[in-house]
Design a protein around this motif. Structure first.
Motif, mmCIF file in Angstrom:
data_model
loop_
_atom_site.group_PDB
_atom_site.id
_atom_site.type_symbol
_atom_site.label_atom_id
_atom_site.label_comp_id
_atom_site.label_asym_id
_atom_site.label_seq_id
_atom_site.Cartn_x
_atom_site.Cartn_y
_atom_site.Cartn_z
ATOM 1 N N ARG A 146 0.867 -1.185 0.150
ATOM 2 C CA ARG A 146 0.091 0.040 0.180
ATOM 3 C C ARG A 146 1.043 1.269 0.162
ATOM 4 N NH1 ARG A 146 -4.080 -3.069 3.022
ATOM 5 N NH2 ARG A 146 -6.079 -2.772 1.873
ATOM 6 N N GLY A 147 2.053 1.251 0.754
ATOM 7 C CA GLY A 147 2.567 2.364 0.728
ATOM 8 C C GLY A 147 3.636 2.615 -0.516
ATOM 9 N N ILE A 148 3.634 1.475 -1.318
ATOM 10 C CA ILE A 148 4.372 1.756 -2.634
ATOM 11 C C ILE A 148 3.169 2.574 -3.470
ATOM 12 C CG2 ILE A 148 5.311 0.592 -4.726
ATOM 13 C CD1 ILE A 148 6.609 -1.335 -2.474
ATOM 14 N N ILE A 149 2.051 1.815 -3.596
ATOM 15 C CA ILE A 149 1.066 2.200 -4.371
ATOM 16 C C ILE A 149 0.302 3.592 -4.438
ATOM 17 C CG2 ILE A 149 -1.158 1.231 -5.505
ATOM 18 C CD1 ILE A 149 -0.365 -1.583 -5.142
ATOM 19 N N ASN A 154 9.210 5.711 -1.561
ATOM 20 C CA ASN A 154 10.826 5.362 -1.836
ATOM 21 C C ASN A 154 11.247 4.504 -0.904
ATOM 22 O OD1 ASN A 154 10.697 6.916 -4.240
ATOM 23 N ND2 ASN A 154 11.780 8.594 -3.337
ATOM 24 N N ASP A 155 10.849 4.795 0.329
ATOM 25 C CA ASP A 155 11.453 3.922 1.374
ATOM 26 C C ASP A 155 10.844 2.417 1.595
ATOM 27 O OD1 ASP A 155 9.046 5.056 2.034
ATOM 28 O OD2 ASP A 155 9.372 5.487 4.346
ATOM 29 N N ALA A 156 9.542 2.408 0.985
ATOM 30 C CA ALA A 156 8.933 1.153 0.887
ATOM 31 C C ALA A 156 9.381 0.450 -0.193
ATOM 32 C CB ALA A 156 7.288 1.263 0.792
ATOM 33 N N SER A 157 9.663 0.916 -1.295
ATOM 34 C CA SER A 157 10.075 0.290 -2.267
ATOM 35 C C SER A 157 11.669 -0.334 -2.193
ATOM 36 C CB SER A 157 10.176 1.545 -3.697
ATOM 37 O OG SER A 157 8.832 1.833 -3.870
ATOM 38 N N LYS A 158 12.404 0.522 -1.647
ATOM 39 C CA LYS A 158 13.897 -0.106 -1.256
ATOM 40 C C LYS A 158 13.575 -1.041 -0.204
ATOM 41 C CE LYS A 158 16.148 4.512 -2.077
ATOM 42 N NZ LYS A 158 16.737 5.815 -1.562
ATOM 43 N N ALA A 159 12.956 -0.689 0.859
ATOM 44 C CA ALA A 159 12.696 -1.852 1.572
ATOM 45 C C ALA A 159 12.257 -3.324 1.187
ATOM 46 C CB ALA A 159 11.888 -1.558 2.912
ATOM 47 N N ILE A 160 11.382 -3.217 0.482
ATOM 48 C CA ILE A 160 10.975 -4.616 -0.073
ATOM 49 C C ILE A 160 11.867 -5.122 -1.369
ATOM 50 C CG2 ILE A 160 9.558 -3.654 -2.136
ATOM 51 C CD1 ILE A 160 8.557 -6.391 0.388
ATOM 52 N N ALA A 161 12.542 -4.406 -1.733
ATOM 53 C CA ALA A 161 13.595 -4.475 -2.737
ATOM 54 C C ALA A 161 14.709 -5.436 -2.096
ATOM 55 C CB ALA A 161 14.104 -3.631 -3.587
ATOM 56 N N GLU A 162 15.256 -4.829 -0.891
ATOM 57 C CA GLU A 162 16.053 -5.693 -0.107
ATOM 58 C C GLU A 162 15.487 -6.877 0.475
ATOM 59 O OE1 GLU A 162 18.545 -1.274 1.091
ATOM 60 O OE2 GLU A 162 17.144 -2.570 2.630
ATOM 61 N N HIS A 163 14.374 -6.621 0.711
ATOM 62 C CA HIS A 163 13.840 -8.012 1.385
ATOM 63 C C HIS A 163 13.626 -9.170 0.419
ATOM 64 C CE1 HIS A 163 11.337 -10.152 4.485
ATOM 65 N NE2 HIS A 163 10.536 -10.497 3.243
ATOM 66 N N MET A 164 13.432 -8.801 -0.991
ATOM 67 C CA MET A 164 13.058 -9.848 -1.857
ATOM 68 C C MET A 164 14.344 -10.249 -2.577
ATOM 69 S SD MET A 164 9.436 -8.777 -3.377
ATOM 70 C CE MET A 164 9.574 -9.860 -4.697
ATOM 71 N N ALA A 165 15.296 -9.307 -2.577
ATOM 72 C CA ALA A 165 16.558 -9.843 -3.465
ATOM 73 C C ALA A 165 17.956 -9.388 -2.772
ATOM 74 C CB ALA A 165 16.343 -8.843 -4.583
ATOM 75 N N GLY A 166 17.848 -9.116 -1.526
ATOM 76 C CA GLY A 166 19.170 -8.894 -0.733
ATOM 77 C C GLY A 166 19.694 -7.368 -0.886
ATOM 78 N N GLU A 229 -6.505 6.924 -0.133
ATOM 79 C CA GLU A 229 -5.483 7.325 0.955
ATOM 80 C C GLU A 229 -5.349 6.152 1.728
ATOM 81 O OE1 GLU A 229 -8.857 8.731 4.624
ATOM 82 O OE2 GLU A 229 -8.140 10.152 2.935
ATOM 83 N N PHE A 230 -4.124 6.299 2.668
ATOM 84 C CA PHE A 230 -3.650 5.086 3.442
ATOM 85 C C PHE A 230 -2.694 6.067 4.487
ATOM 86 C CE2 PHE A 230 0.056 2.202 4.144
ATOM 87 C CZ PHE A 230 -0.717 1.320 4.901
ATOM 88 N N THR A 231 -3.155 5.635 5.735
ATOM 89 C CA THR A 231 -2.635 5.966 6.922
ATOM 90 C C THR A 231 -1.497 4.974 7.405
ATOM 91 O OG1 THR A 231 -4.440 7.150 7.519
ATOM 92 C CG2 THR A 231 -2.931 6.900 9.387
ATOM 93 N N TYR A 232 -0.230 5.318 7.655
ATOM 94 C CA TYR A 232 0.452 4.485 8.311
ATOM 95 C C TYR A 232 1.696 5.348 9.117
ATOM 96 C CZ TYR A 232 4.154 0.973 8.951
ATOM 97 O OH TYR A 232 5.106 0.375 9.574
ATOM 98 N N ASN A 233 1.868 4.803 10.330
ATOM 99 C CA ASN A 233 2.779 5.451 11.360
ATOM 100 C C ASN A 233 2.152 6.806 11.778
ATOM 101 O OD1 ASN A 233 5.059 5.686 13.242
ATOM 102 N ND2 ASN A 233 6.123 6.518 11.457
ATOM 103 N N LYS A 234 0.769 6.791 11.733
ATOM 104 C CA LYS A 234 -0.024 8.023 12.150
ATOM 105 C C LYS A 234 -0.197 9.086 11.042
ATOM 106 C CE LYS A 234 -0.005 6.814 17.205
ATOM 107 N NZ LYS A 234 0.284 7.475 18.494
#
Length: 409
Positions: A146-149, A154-166, A229-234
């Motif tokens: 949700r954070g990406i879409i 950018n933080d969500a995209s980088k975090a999942i990239a590292e999670h999936m591919a190192g 809209e999406f609410t994360y971390n308030k």
């Protein structure tokens, strides 16, 4: 930073309604020289597109644009569709697509936790799009998606990239491999975010191909692209796709903006059973990308319609069968078939059956194809399949058929 409260909903809604001009204080940025600011406001010159519609396509002030029919993948109109241009955050469509497919195949779980590294963490900067994941904190995969879409994080995209591919670099390799598989011929990804890099490019046609794949392959997750809209971390943030607030037929997909890329938008809209995908690259403002997308979609729905060249469950030809208990088998469509054509244009069909069909033949086996055309231009094609089983003949019957064939029976 963690207690900061942001909301883009009023901003986006006002933009969609035309209440904010591109030069509004809400869009304030570091001051540029007057010449640079003038060029940014003026943007690209109107670009005329190619189309089969007699009256021509609209001229849109973008470096490239394209309109695609979702069902067939046919390009209905385009201008400069294959030039590789900076895609900005439209890149994140590939990032989200890879996440969605990993969820679909079980490689990822919705509630699986993703850790935010120092590299992925947004340092409270207002110069980039962030989900505002806490440093060294964890978020679920579905929240990351949700954070990406929705938030274009950018933080969500980088975090999942590292999670999936190192690493993000390794994830970019996955992105490029998937782009190649989908037939994206003028695209090269360097990162998961779309942050500027001279080698990071994509074309309008390729981005439409990617959008079509998301809608087709990610049906469970595609509704996320229409969430406002999406609410994360308030922190509540609104979707930057202004058309979601003004056009109920629009249900995605993604915005993008950098100085090099200009303002970009990939949109999908479904009206009266027909879905169209529009791509607008490098316009002068957020308002311009919304307005031009709206213009292109309205033009598409006004000038094209669905046609059924051949009804389903109808035999359209008879194929000869070698060495079968029956000498022929009926050929027909495997299911319903529609094509998108300029309104009022006649659709012609041509049946092409394989000359080498040999028993045994299984009902449903592909034995030819039918090609639809209009004004002599091919539009689409569909496979023709056997409408019945044909068993292989016994030895003596096959021998007789072979001999008969030699004498031209």
């Amino acid at each position: 930073m963690q207690t900061k409260k942001l909301s883009l909903f009023p901003l986006v809604f006002a933009l969609a309604a035309g209440g904010l001009a591109p030069g509004s204080a809400a869009f304030a940025a570091p001051q540029k020289p007057a010449a640079a600011k003038k060029a940014a406001v003026e943007g690209p010159a109107p670009l005329q597109g190619q189309t089969a519609v007699a009256g021509g396509a609209p001229a849109l002030a973008a470096k490239a644009w394209l309109l695609m029919d979702f069902d067939s993948g046919e390009v209905l109109a385009s201008a400069n569709p294959d030039e590789a241009l900076p895609p900005a955050s439209l890149t994140k469509m590939m990032t989200s697509y890879l996440v969605e497919q990993a969820l679909r195949t079980g490689k990822l779980k919705k509630d699986e936790l993703v850790t935010t590294s120092q590299n992925a963490w947004c340092r409270g900067s207002s110069t980039e799009s962030c989900m505002y994941l806490p440093l060294n904190g964890q978020a679920t995969v579905i929240d990351i998606l949700r954070g990406i879409i929705i938030q274009s994080g950018n933080d969500a995209s980088k975090a999942i990239a590292e999670h999936m591919a190192g690493s993000e670099e390794n994830f970019a390799k996955l992105m490029n491999a998937e782009a190649q598989r989908l037939g994206m011929k003028n695209t090269h990804f360097v990162n998961a975010t779309g942050l500027p890099d001279p080698a990071h490019k994509a074309s309008a046609r390729d981005l439409a191909i990617l959008a079509r794949a998301i809608i087709r392959d990610s049906s469970e997750y595609y509704p996320l692209y229409s969430e406002r809209e999406f609410t994360y971390n308030k922190i509540k943030q609104g979707n930057r796709n202004a058309l979601l607030y003004t056009d109920p037929t629009v249900d995605g997909l993604k915005t993008g903006h950098t100085e090099a890329a200009g303002y970009c938008l990939v949109t999908s809209s479904k009206r009266n059973g027909m879905r169209l995908i529009s791509v607008i690259l490098n316009t002068s403002s957020a308002q311009a990308r919304a307005d031009q997308s709206r213009t292109l979609l309205n033009w598409g729905f006004a000038n094209f319609e669905k046609a059924t060249p051949i009804p389903a469950n109808t035999a359209v030809g008879t194929a000869k069968v070698k060495f079968g208990k029956a000498e022929t088998v009926a050929a027909g469509l495997a299911g319903p078939w529609t094509v998108t054509v300029p309104r009022g244009q006649k659709v012609d069909t041509a049946v092409q059956l394989r000359p080498d069909v040999e028993a045994p033949v299984t009902k449903g086996a592909v034995i030819g194809k039918v090609v639809a055309s209009s004004n002599g231009k091919p539009l689409a094609e569909a496979p023709l399949v056997a409408q019945a089983d044909v068993e292989r003949a016994g030895f003596f019957l096959r021998a007789w058929q072979a001999v008969s064939g030699m004498f031209g029976k």
